[in-house]
Design a protein around this motif. Structure first.
Motif, PDB file in Angstrom:
ATOM      1  N   UNK A 166      -2.996   1.102   8.905  1.00 52.45           N
ATOM      2  CA  UNK A 166      -2.525  -0.140   8.292  1.00 52.45           C
ATOM      3  C   UNK A 166      -1.155   0.060   7.649  1.00 52.45           C
ATOM      4  N   UNK A 167      -0.999   1.182   6.944  1.00 52.55           N
ATOM      5  CA  UNK A 167       0.280   1.472   6.287  1.00 52.55           C
ATOM      6  C   UNK A 167       1.395   1.643   7.322  1.00 52.55           C
TER       7      UNK A 167
ATOM      8  N   UNK B  44       0.832  -1.198   0.000  1.00 47.85           N
ATOM      9  CA  UNK B  44       0.000   0.000   0.000  1.00 47.85           C
ATOM     10  C   UNK B  44       0.866   1.247   0.000  1.00 47.85           C
ATOM     11  N   UNK B  45       0.343   2.289  -0.600  1.00 47.03           N
ATOM     12  CA  UNK B  45       1.069   3.556  -0.619  1.00 47.03           C
ATOM     13  C   UNK B  45       1.219   4.075   0.798  1.00 47.03           C
TER      14      UNK B  45
ATOM     15  N   UNK C 139       3.193  14.603   6.236  1.00 42.92           N
ATOM     16  CA  UNK C 139       2.308  15.386   7.106  1.00 42.92           C
ATOM     17  C   UNK C 139       1.307  14.470   7.811  1.00 42.92           C
ATOM     18  N   UNK C 140       0.740  13.515   7.059  1.00 44.93           N
ATOM     19  CA  UNK C 140      -0.218  12.572   7.659  1.00 44.93           C
ATOM     20  C   UNK C 140       0.467  11.669   8.667  1.00 44.93           C
ATOM     21  N   UNK C 141       1.650  11.160   8.274  1.00 47.42           N
ATOM     22  CA  UNK C 141       2.373  10.272   9.195  1.00 47.42           C
ATOM     23  C   UNK C 141       2.683  10.998  10.495  1.00 47.42           C
ATOM     24  N   UNK C 142       3.132  12.247  10.390  1.00 41.80           N
ATOM     25  CA  UNK C 142       3.461  13.000  11.595  1.00 41.80           C
ATOM     26  C   UNK C 142       2.229  13.194  12.467  1.00 41.80           C
ATOM     27  N   UNK C 143       1.110  13.580  11.871  1.00 39.33           N
ATOM     28  CA  UNK C 143      -0.118  13.779  12.643  1.00 39.33           C
ATOM     29  C   UNK C 143      -0.548  12.500  13.359  1.00 39.33           C
ATOM     30  N   UNK C 144      -0.545  11.400  12.634  1.00 39.42           N
ATOM     31  CA  UNK C 144      -0.981  10.130  13.214  1.00 39.42           C
ATOM     32  C   UNK C 144      -0.020   9.692  14.314  1.00 39.42           C
TER      33      UNK C 144
ATOM     34  N   UNK D  74       4.677  -0.767   7.740  1.00 37.66           N
ATOM     35  CA  UNK D  74       6.034  -0.205   7.666  1.00 37.66           C
ATOM     36  C   UNK D  74       6.821  -0.441   8.949  1.00 37.66           C
ATOM     37  N   UNK D  75       6.152  -0.936   9.981  1.00 38.10           N
ATOM     38  CA  UNK D  75       6.831  -1.208  11.240  1.00 38.10           C
ATOM     39  C   UNK D  75       6.978   0.008  12.135  1.00 38.10           C
ATOM     40  N   UNK D  76       6.208   1.055  11.865  1.00 41.63           N
ATOM     41  CA  UNK D  76       6.292   2.271  12.674  1.00 41.63           C
ATOM     42  C   UNK D  76       5.359   2.215  13.875  1.00 41.63           C
ATOM     43  N   UNK D  77       4.307   1.422  13.756  1.00 48.32           N
ATOM     44  CA  UNK D  77       3.317   1.276  14.823  1.00 48.32           C
ATOM     45  C   UNK D  77       3.054  -0.214  14.985  1.00 48.32           C
ATOM     46  N   UNK D  78       2.935  -0.639  16.227  1.00 51.89           N
ATOM     47  CA  UNK D  78       2.526  -2.038  16.440  1.00 51.89           C
ATOM     48  C   UNK D  78       1.172  -2.034  17.122  1.00 51.89           C
ATOM     49  N   UNK D  79       0.436  -3.069  16.846  1.00 49.12           N
ATOM     50  CA  UNK D  79      -0.914  -3.204  17.342  1.00 49.12           C
ATOM     51  C   UNK D  79      -0.884  -4.096  18.572  1.00 49.12           C
ATOM     52  N   UNK D  80      -1.320  -3.556  19.703  1.00 51.06           N
ATOM     53  CA  UNK D  80      -1.341  -4.337  20.933  1.00 51.06           C
ATOM     54  C   UNK D  80      -2.769  -4.567  21.374  1.00 51.06           C
TER      55      UNK D  80
END
Length: 131
Positions: free
Chosen positions: A47-48, A5-6, A11-16, A52-58
């Motif tokens: 999801x993106x 996925x793209x 800017x979006x990544x920083x906000x999230x 990418x390994x920037x966030x993990x789901x716990x």
């Protein structure tokens, strides 16, 4: 043929990443509300970032609501947030300096033309030659 996925824009990544770091238990719906986007877009961004390994789901194992997750920034996510923040800060400082220089030029132009304009107005008023 499957394609990854793209990745959302910086800017979006920083906000999230900022929102999730401040409150990892945000639901996707709450995240969408905070960002002012649709639930689908919030899901896409999350999801993106997970892929990418920037966030993990716990998952909270003791929580009776097994659908309640925490979105935790990984070390790579913290590094990415810092990198994007630094790049954003550098961009804004450059913009600020350009605006500051432009303001100084405009003030100089105004000071150069204002006394001449004021003298002409005073002369025209005194002589009665107003246009």
């Amino acid at each position: 043929m499957t394609t990854a996925p793209r990745t959302p824009s910086e800017a979006w990544r920083l906000q999230v990443l900022k929102l999730l770091q401040a409150n990892p238990t945000l639901s996707q719906r709450q995240l969408a509300t905070e960002l002012g986007v649709s639930l689908g877009k919030a899901n896409y961004c999350l999801r993106a970032l997970v892929e990418k390994g920037l966030v993990k789901l716990g998952n909270f194992s003791k929580n009776p609501n097994k659908r309640h997750y925490a979105y935790i920034l990984t070390p790579a996510g913290l590094e990415e947030k810092s990198r994007i923040t630094l790049a954003f800060l550098k961009r804004k400082e450059t913009e600020f300096e350009a605006i500051r220089r432009e303001i100084e030029v405009l003030k100089g132009d105004l000071e150069a033309t204002l006394p001449a304009h004021q003298d002409n107005t005073a002369t025209e008023t005194a002589t009665g030659n107003l246009k």
